[in-house]
Design a protein around this motif. Structure first.
Motif, PDB file in Angstrom:
ATOM      1  N   ARG A 209       0.830  -1.213   0.000  1.00  0.00           N
ATOM      2  CA  ARG A 209       0.000   0.000   0.000  1.00  0.00           C
ATOM      3  C   ARG A 209       0.861   1.257   0.000  1.00  0.00           C
ATOM      4  O   ARG A 209       0.537   2.247  -0.684  1.00  0.00           O
ATOM      5  CB  ARG A 209      -0.926  -0.023   1.215  1.00  0.00           C
ATOM      6  N   SER A 218      -2.559   4.532  -6.446  1.00  0.00           N
ATOM      7  CA  SER A 218      -3.596   4.051  -5.533  1.00  0.00           C
ATOM      8  C   SER A 218      -4.970   4.008  -6.185  1.00  0.00           C
ATOM      9  O   SER A 218      -5.831   3.217  -5.785  1.00  0.00           O
ATOM     10  CB  SER A 218      -3.643   4.930  -4.277  1.00  0.00           C
ATOM     11  N   ARG A 222      -5.257  -1.630  -5.817  1.00  0.00           N
ATOM     12  CA  ARG A 222      -5.599  -1.698  -4.396  1.00  0.00           C
ATOM     13  C   ARG A 222      -5.135  -3.043  -3.863  1.00  0.00           C
ATOM     14  O   ARG A 222      -5.132  -4.058  -4.574  1.00  0.00           O
ATOM     15  CB  ARG A 222      -7.088  -1.490  -4.152  1.00  0.00           C
TER      16      ARG A 222
END
Length: 417
Positions: A209, A218, A222
């Motif tokens: 992430r 982003s 995901r």
């Protein structure tokens, strides 16, 4: 010494001195030995005969034996490189286990899978950065020519897989076992795909992430902490690299049935996994206890029936033979160069464990029948072209393509020399 007599048939091209805990020296093989195995504990005289495949690694980790004149890799290569492999002497790579016990060791329900993955993959990012490539690819690289470096070979692996996936901008892609996110980010950046990456490792999830945010991806990538059994929906493409080894034979039919359910009607999947060329076996007990609990590298004869029963087309299989041996050589040499850094993060026993792991894994690919297979799967007969030249064209285009610039920020793997 009984151990010397047991090892003697394996040493057809070289010699070894074994010094027992009583100081007595025993020569094995023919010629002048360059290596000496020294035992520091009298109990090893029994342990290494009764259960060598587990006890040898444990003794090396604990400093109860040492190798003089070379490394643990040199020692294992001496025993395994000859025509009479040491595994033939000590009972082959397979353990003498009933089929029921072997399958029980590979039974990985969701709770156990989470625990097994945490055991290995939740080690710190700083540790893996010591020896992996810039992109933190923890799977077999693809060496397109002699002398290719690790970073280039890992980029080539990602291109090779992307070519087999036949990606178009906007396609929905599922990455099962996404690791630290490198493959998912590559596919999104280079092909414009929308990628969902799943992992059971909390540490990998956090890193993936962070990387997506730093890359400004982003919105297109995901990452989730989920098991493949928990996924729903349909995806145009599915990729899984280095995860299938953690599924276990008892779950193969469910895995491929789930893969089929998740694929769109014209979808394509690419499975990249370690395999074995000599038929079904079992995981080395030391590896199973200390490195990959629940892990198993399958024979294709165990995988293909499950693919068939799931109603999937096996549209392409490629066998990568020595590519993982070369990958592991790079990792082993990089780890040796940064060993003191690893020791500062953990301890001496941990370092010796990883030395044994990396050396033993490389040996398994060089001399003991392990390989990597890439299996392309589809629901529809016409989902992929009838000839394979599209792969070369796509790889060439990806090689020549200029990727969109990343946002400035910390580069993952920047510690690698």
């Amino acid at each position: 010494m009984l151990l010397a007599r047991l090892l003697s048939p394996a040493l057809t091209a070289g010699a070894l001195d074994i010094v027992g805990a009583d100081g007595r020296r025993h020569r094995v093989g023919v010629g002048t030995p360059s290596l000496t195995l020294r035992l520091h504990d009298k109990a090893l005289h029994r342990d290494l005969v009764v259960n060598p495949r587990l006890r040898f690694g444990e003794a090396y980790m604990e400093g109860r034996l040492s190798i003089e004149g070379g490394s643990i890799y040199d020692f294992l290569a001496l025993l395994c490189a000859g025509p009479e492999n040491v595994q033939g002497v000590l009972g082959r790579l397979r353990e003498t286990l009933s089929p029921a016990l072997r399958l029980a060791q590979q039974n990985n329900p969701l709770r156990r899978s989470r625990r097994n993955i945490a055991h290995h993959y939740d080690l710190s990012r700083a540790f893996f950065e010591l020896f992996l490539d810039r992109d933190l690819q923890y799977s077999c690289a693809y060496f397109t020519a002699p002398g290719v470096g690790l970073d280039e070979a890992q980029e080539a692996k990602k291109r090779h897989i992307a070519a087999k996936l036949l990606l178009q901008p906007g396609m929905r892609v599922l990455d099962i076992g996404c690791g630290w996110g490198g493959m998912a980010l590559y596919l999104a950046r280079m092909t414009g795909a929308q990628v969902t990456g799943i992992t059971l490792s909390a540490e990998q999830l956090a890193v993936a992430r962070e990387r997506a945010a730093l890359a400004g991806l982003s919105g297109r990538v995901r990452f989730e902490r989920r098991d493949y059994r928990e996924m729903e929906g349909r995806f145009d493409r599915i990729v899984s690299v280095g995860m299938f080894e953690h599924v276990g034979v008892p779950h193969y039919r469910a895995f491929f049935a789930k893969l089929r359910d998740l694929l769109a009607e014209d979808g394509v999947a690419l499975l990249h996994s370690i395999g074995r060329s000599e038929g079904p076996g079992s995981t080395n007990p030391w590896f199973r206890k200390y490195i990959f609990p629940g892990g198993y590298s399958p024979a294709l004869s165990e995988v293909i029936p499950a693919v068939e029963k799931a109603g999937l087309w096996n549209t392409d299989i490629e066998i990568l033979r020595l590519h993982y041996a070369e990958t592991l050589r790079h990792w082993r040499e990089r780890f040796a160069a940064r060993r003191e850094d690893a020791r500062a993060l953990y301890d001496e026993r941990f370092c010796r464990m990883w030395e044994f792991y990396l050396a033993g894994a490389e040996i398994s690919f060089r001399y003991q029948g392990h390989m990597v297979f890439q299996m392309q799967l589809a629901r529809s007969l016409g989902a992929v072209p009838l000839v394979r030249d599209y792969m070369h064209r796509t790889e060439t285009a990806l090689t020549d393509a200029v990727p969109p610039p990343l946002r400035t920020g910390r580069t993952i793997g920047a510690n690698n020399a």
